[in-house]
Every structure is written in C-alpha cells, then in structure tokens.
Design an enzyme around this catalytic site. Structure first.
Site, mmCIF file in Angstrom:
data_model
loop_
_atom_site.group_PDB
_atom_site.id
_atom_site.type_symbol
_atom_site.label_atom_id
_atom_site.label_comp_id
_atom_site.label_asym_id
_atom_site.label_seq_id
_atom_site.Cartn_x
_atom_site.Cartn_y
_atom_site.Cartn_z
ATOM 1 N N GLY A 85 3.820 51.627 -13.403
ATOM 2 C CA GLY A 85 4.227 53.032 -13.494
ATOM 3 C C GLY A 85 5.409 53.209 -14.425
ATOM 4 O O GLY A 85 6.361 53.929 -14.133
ATOM 5 N N ALA A 86 5.325 52.568 -15.591
ATOM 6 C CA ALA A 86 6.494 52.460 -16.471
ATOM 7 C C ALA A 86 6.617 53.565 -17.506
ATOM 8 O O ALA A 86 7.580 53.572 -18.271
ATOM 9 C CB ALA A 86 6.452 51.102 -17.193
ATOM 10 N N THR A 88 6.942 56.876 -17.009
ATOM 11 C CA THR A 88 7.620 58.102 -16.608
ATOM 12 C C THR A 88 8.655 57.802 -15.536
ATOM 13 O O THR A 88 8.645 56.729 -14.921
ATOM 14 C CB THR A 88 6.602 59.143 -16.067
ATOM 15 O OG1 THR A 88 7.254 60.383 -15.837
ATOM 16 C CG2 THR A 88 5.981 58.661 -14.773
ATOM 17 N N GLY A 89 9.577 58.754 -15.317
ATOM 18 C CA GLY A 89 10.534 58.645 -14.224
ATOM 19 C C GLY A 89 11.418 57.418 -14.295
ATOM 20 O O GLY A 89 11.828 56.964 -15.356
ATOM 21 N N ILE A 90 11.693 56.838 -13.113
ATOM 22 C CA ILE A 90 12.590 55.686 -13.073
ATOM 23 C C ILE A 90 11.944 54.445 -13.680
ATOM 24 O O ILE A 90 12.649 53.545 -14.139
ATOM 25 C CB ILE A 90 13.076 55.404 -11.635
ATOM 26 C CG1 ILE A 90 11.914 55.069 -10.706
ATOM 27 C CG2 ILE A 90 13.870 56.570 -11.095
ATOM 28 C CD1 ILE A 90 12.370 54.660 -9.308
ATOM 29 N N GLY A 91 10.608 54.397 -13.703
ATOM 30 C CA GLY A 91 9.941 53.271 -14.353
ATOM 31 C C GLY A 91 10.234 53.228 -15.838
ATOM 32 O O GLY A 91 10.486 52.165 -16.414
ATOM 33 N N SER A 214 11.336 53.357 -0.023
ATOM 34 C CA SER A 214 12.001 54.647 0.161
ATOM 35 C C SER A 214 12.667 54.681 1.530
ATOM 36 O O SER A 214 12.243 53.974 2.464
ATOM 37 C CB SER A 214 10.992 55.789 0.058
ATOM 38 O OG SER A 214 11.559 57.011 0.499
ATOM 39 N N TYR A 240 2.618 58.842 3.780
ATOM 40 C CA TYR A 240 3.646 58.354 2.840
ATOM 41 C C TYR A 240 4.623 57.426 3.550
ATOM 42 O O TYR A 240 4.964 56.350 3.035
ATOM 43 C CB TYR A 240 4.384 59.544 2.236
ATOM 44 C CG TYR A 240 5.440 59.160 1.224
ATOM 45 C CD1 TYR A 240 5.085 58.594 0.002
ATOM 46 C CD2 TYR A 240 6.794 59.353 1.506
ATOM 47 C CE1 TYR A 240 6.056 58.225 -0.926
ATOM 48 C CE2 TYR A 240 7.765 58.996 0.578
ATOM 49 C CZ TYR A 240 7.392 58.439 -0.631
ATOM 50 O OH TYR A 240 8.361 58.079 -1.544
#
Length: 362
Positions: A85-86, A88-91, A214, A240
């Site tokens: 998941g690289a 977008t976001g923190i990735g 999380s 989740y």
C-alpha cells in the site's frame, strides 16, 4: 465667522472647536472622541491578545497531535525494503523517507498506474532511482503468492517488510477467495505474504517485519466461530477491530516463532491520520464527514507525521529485544489485554494458515 486672506480672495474657516470663540458644545466633544478612540484601541489590544493566545494553543495542540518523531539517521544503502500500500497515505511517505536513506524500495501496490506516479515523484524528490513498483492485491491469495514468488526469484535480499496496506470500515464485500474483505486484506493477505517471504528475511538477517495495526484493536475480538460474519449481522466497525487485533496477535506470534532467527517483528498504531483510509466512513455518514472536515485538519496527523512510528520500528537500532511489542508515537505502549492472549494468537495463526492453504509456516 469668516476671515479674508490678505493677499487674495481665499476664505479661511476656523477649525471647529478651535480658538476662544468656539462654542461649548464643540469643545465638549474632544474628550468623548478620545474616549471612543481609547475604547477601540483597548478592544483591538484585547482581540490581538486573544488571537495570540489562540494561535499558541493551536500550535501546542498540533504539536501534541503530531506525536513522536523518528530521529534516527540510519542509512539503508544496499538494503531492500518492501512496503504494501505504498502509493498513498503513510505508505507513500514511508517509501519516500526510506528512499531518501538510500534503500531499494519495492512499492507493492494494487493500482499500478497510481503507484507509478507516486514512484516517479519519489525518485525525483529523493534522487534515488532505485524505487520500483510491483503488483500486489492483498484481497487475492493468488496475487500474494505470485508477488512473493517473483520477488524471491528476482531480489537478492529483504531487510525490512512493512505490512502497511489496509481497508477500514468498508461494506461487507467478499474477496475472490470468499473471505470478508477487512480480515482478508488487513490480516490474511499480510499473513500469507510474510510467511512466503520469511526465508528471504532470514537470509538477510538482521531484518524486521513491521505491521501497521491500530488502537482500534482495543475492544476487538477474534470470533473463531464466525470470522467472516456469515452468521451474525455484519458490523463494519467490529470487523475492523477484529482485523486490527489480528494484526497485533500475528505480530506477537511471529516474534515468538522467529525468536533467535535474527528477524524481529513489531506492530504499531500510527495515529489518526488524514488519508484515504477513512473514505468508507464518510461514505456511510456524509454529513458527519462534512462537519468533521474542518476539525480534522486540526485534530488529525498528516501522513508525514503518521509514518513516524513505522519508521521508528523499521530503523531504530537496538529494538531487537522488543520484538513482538506494540508501539505508538515512537514509544513502546501497552497493548490491550485482547492482544496479549498467546493461546488466541496461536489459534489464530493455525486458523489463518488453514484458510490461506499454508502447510508449512515459520
């Protein structure tokens, strides 16, 4: 009263209130004007002070929300990192930081078009051309197996595996393998990927596996009788929480199984971050999303701030003795009681291996 100028026809009119002949009414207005001006000045001073205090409070709040910072200057020249998941976001921010440190960064992503755009931006901004993309769909066991096989055949080493990708509170979707999406993507896909890459991690030791969980694991429960909500009503939040608890238990059991191998395992809470991960929440409650859009700017971390604990777990020297532990804001934190149950962790491992078809695990 008029006064005629000596040298011409100009009329000079006396200023109201000036001179001895001024009426008592005009003269009385001077103190009143002064009082009004002083009153306005006082209000402006108070408003300025209030604004200043507010800005200071906002700055302090933002600093507190930002949390810990990874300060290590470790270089990664000659090292290889895989990040799921690289794009977008923190990735994406994690990829950028590791590329800046000289690593060979393998961005494992589902959307190759978006991944290539992100990779090109990272190459340009860091000056590191050794950033590559590979297709990985964690919702597909076939895709995970294909990625791992091609990686093992084409790469010499794997120093850091970052299990970062995830979905949050999506509708009840089923993957091509018949699994509920949140547990499949957040846990089962990473479980299979990690196990398939363990030989490469061992041969590259000392190496690390970092799994993004999380704080939502608190209150979660692994329901072995109904993992995919086939019997009970589906709750996107409970699903989740279950998947994030599975991340914690997986990381803990992985550390136990790999003890002495030179491969360390860590999991973490990155914080509440402004990323695309919450898109399903605003989809369920659009009015809530609109109302929270402005406060979220104040009360959520940026992706750069959100990736700091991931970097801390991946890079900080001397963490090997804390393998299996849980981190937040770049510090070890106590995991919820649900995440410390070793019997549940072992049972989840065995059930996960059965579901993904793994006979031999680490």
């Amino acid at each position: 009263m008029k006064a005629e100028a000596a040298g011409g026809g100009f009329l000079v009119l006396p200023w109201p209130g000036a001179g001895a002949g001024a009426g008592s009414g005009a003269g009385a207005s001077d103190p009143e004007v002064q009082e009004v001006l002083e009153g306005r000045g006082g209000l402006l001073l108070k408003a300025g002070a209030l604004l200043g205090v507010t800005l200071i409070c906002v700055a302090v709040l933002r600093r507190w929300i930002a949390g810990g910072v990874c300060h290590t200057s470790v270089r990664l020249d000659g090292k290889t990192v895989v990040i799921t998941g690289a794009n977008t976001g923190i990735g994406r921010e994690t990829s950028k930081d590791l590329a800046r440190r000289g690593a060979r960064v393998v961005m494992a992503c589902r959307d190759l078009a978006r991944a290539e755009l992100a990779a090109e931006e990272i190459r340009k901004s860091t000056g590191n051309g050794n950033v590559v993309i590979r297709h990985l769909d964690l919702a597909s066991l076939l895709s995970v197996s294909t990625f791992a096989k091609e990686f093992i055949e084409s790469e010499d080493r794997l120093d850091i595996l970052i299990n970062n990708a995830g979905v949050m509170m999506c509708p009840k979707w089923l993957t091509e393998d018949g699994f509920e999406t949140q547990l499949a993507v957040n846990h089962l896909g990473h479980f299979l990927l990690t196990n398939l890459l363990v030989p490469k991690l061992k041969s590259s030791a000392p190496s690390r596996v970092v799994t993004v969980s999380s704080i939502a694991h608190r209150g979660g429960r692994i329901d072995f009788d109904d993992l995919f909500f086939d019997k009970r009503p589906y709750s996107s939040l409970q699903s989740y929480r279950q998947s994030k608890l599975a991340n914690v238990l997986f990381s803990r059991e992985l550390a136990r199984r790999l003890h002495g191998s030179g491969v360390s395992s860590f999991c973490l809470h990155p914080g509440v971050i402004r990323t695309e991960l919450g898109r399903h929440v605003t989809g369920w409650f659009p009015l809530l999303g609109a109302l929270l859009s402005l406060p979220s700017v104040m009360l959520m971390k940026t992706p750069t701030q959100g990736c700091q604990t991931t970097l801390h777990c991946a890079l900080t020297p001397g963490l090997d003795g804390q393998s299996g532990r849980y981190f937040s804001d770049c510090e070890e934190k106590e995991v919820a009681p649900e995440g410390r149950d070793d019997a549940v962790a072992r049972k989840l491992w065995e059930e996960s291996a059965r579901l993904v078809g793994l006979k031999d695990t680490c």
